[in-house]
Every structure is written in C-alpha cells, then in structure tokens.
Write a protein that holds these residues in place. Structure first.
Motif, PDB file in Angstrom:
ATOM      1  N   MET A 117       0.951  -1.794  -0.023  1.00  0.00           N
ATOM      2  CA  MET A 117       0.348  -0.109   0.104  1.00  0.00           C
ATOM      3  C   MET A 117       1.499   0.863  -0.182  1.00  0.00           C
ATOM      4  O   MET A 117       2.316   1.529   0.749  1.00  0.00           O
ATOM      5  CB  MET A 117      -1.149   0.139   1.248  1.00  0.00           C
ATOM      6  N   LYS A 136      -0.574   2.328 -10.871  1.00  0.00           N
ATOM      7  CA  LYS A 136      -1.757   1.327 -11.596  1.00  0.00           C
ATOM      8  C   LYS A 136      -1.935   0.448 -12.573  1.00  0.00           C
ATOM      9  O   LYS A 136      -2.030  -0.959 -12.702  1.00  0.00           O
ATOM     10  CB  LYS A 136      -2.835   2.328 -11.143  1.00  0.00           C
ATOM     11  N   ARG A 143      -1.291  -1.252  -3.890  1.00  0.00           N
ATOM     12  CA  ARG A 143      -2.899   0.052  -3.534  1.00  0.00           C
ATOM     13  C   ARG A 143      -2.423   1.069  -3.068  1.00  0.00           C
ATOM     14  O   ARG A 143      -1.855   1.302  -2.488  1.00  0.00           O
ATOM     15  CB  ARG A 143      -3.643  -1.393  -2.629  1.00  0.00           C
ATOM     16  N   ARG A 156      -6.189   3.985  -6.165  1.00  0.00           N
ATOM     17  CA  ARG A 156      -7.678   2.374  -5.858  1.00  0.00           C
ATOM     18  C   ARG A 156      -8.759   3.798  -4.966  1.00  0.00           C
ATOM     19  O   ARG A 156     -10.231   3.103  -5.193  1.00  0.00           O
ATOM     20  CB  ARG A 156      -6.683   1.852  -5.220  1.00  0.00           C
TER      21      ARG A 156
END
Length: 178
Positions: A117, A136, A143, A156
């Motif tokens: 993340m 992405k 994420r 996201r």
C-alpha cells in the motif's frame, strides 16, 4: 464516484473509488498491508493550511498511528525530520519512489520487502495523477490511497472533491478512528 478534479484526467477502464466516509477510509488504512506514506511539499503550502495548521501535521499523525514508513518529497524532509521516527523517514523524489514501487524486485526502504500500500498526500494534482497512473498500470501488488482533498481516479481510493472545512473534518475523524 466523484468527478476527477482535473477535467482532462481520463483514467481508462480501471477507475478508483471515492471514499465519502471517514470510517471506511480509516478501515482501509488500518488493513494489514505493508505501507509507505509519501508526503509532498504541497502539504506545507499556505493554501494547504487548515485553520492555520499545515496539512502535513495531519499526515504526521496518520503516519504515526499507522507506524508506517514515510517518504518526504520536495522540501518536506526538513519539516518532518524530528516529527517522524528517524528509522521510518526517508528523503526521495516522487519520481524515484514511484519507480521503486513498480519494481517487483525492490525490497523496500528497510530491505524487508516491497510495499502493498502506498498512501499519498501533499502533492500537486497533475504530478501525483501521473504517479498514480504509473503505479496502477505497471504494478498489481501496490494499492494506492490519496488523502488530498481532490478526487483522483487513478488512485485505488481517494477522497471526493472537498472544501477545506470538510477535508479538515474528514482527516480529524480518520485520525480518531485509527
């Protein structure tokens, strides 16, 4: 989903989600993923002050509660140094950290593995939009969460377009819920 803050920001077939509730955002941030928070120099700009307090202060509180690594971009390192544990703070350009996040063989800032993340805040809209697009499109393991007050369809999860008052309230609620 909120409209992208930049009208020409066309994300392609995969679009992120705008998170309207602070409880949902707090739960996303608390997920058991390996996290890095990338804080940009816009977080110190006078236009990013919420009732006289730089938004960087909110980001520091979030980073401390998450106990995650923090990458300071631009001139934010000098401001964050002393506010973030030195073992968790690094100075790097946004382009450099983006390149590392999409490198599946990179072992992270501490050598213990790639991040799952990446949290962003305090960056120029057009600049971070391209960063989020690259992550992405060139990684399937990271994420992204964008905590600035603008909707980013390449992240996201991002906030909807918010006023400064709503943004301040949202960030304060997220901090309480972490």
């Amino acid at each position: 989903m909120a409209r992208p803050y930049q009208k020409a920001n066309i994300p392609g077939p995969e679009q992120g989600t705008s998170v309207y509730e602070s409880k949902v955002m707090a739960n996303l941030l608390k997920s058991p993923k390996r996290k890095v928070f990338i804080i940009g120099s816009e977080s110190l700009d006078k236009n990013f002050h919420l009732d006289g307090k730089p938004v960087a202060e909110y980001y520091v509180e979030i980073a401390k509660k998450l106990q995650c690594h923090v990458v300071a971009t631009g001139h934010t390192y000098k401001y964050l140094n002393g506010k973030i544990d030195p073992d968790k703070l690094w100075d790097m350009s946004l382009i450099n950290i983006t390149g590392r996040l999409v490198d599946k063989d990179w072992k992270g800032m501490d050598g213990k593995g790639q991040y799952n993340m990446a949290i962003f805040g305090g960056h120029q809209v057009f600049y971070v939009s391209q960063t989020l697009s690259r992550i992405k499109n060139y990684s399937n393991w990271v994420r992204t969460i964008e905590l600035d007050k603008y909707s980013h369809p390449n992240a996201r999860f991002s906030l909807p377009n918010l006023s400064n008052d709503d943004w301040k309230q949202f960030l304060e609620e997220v901090i309480k819920l972490l």
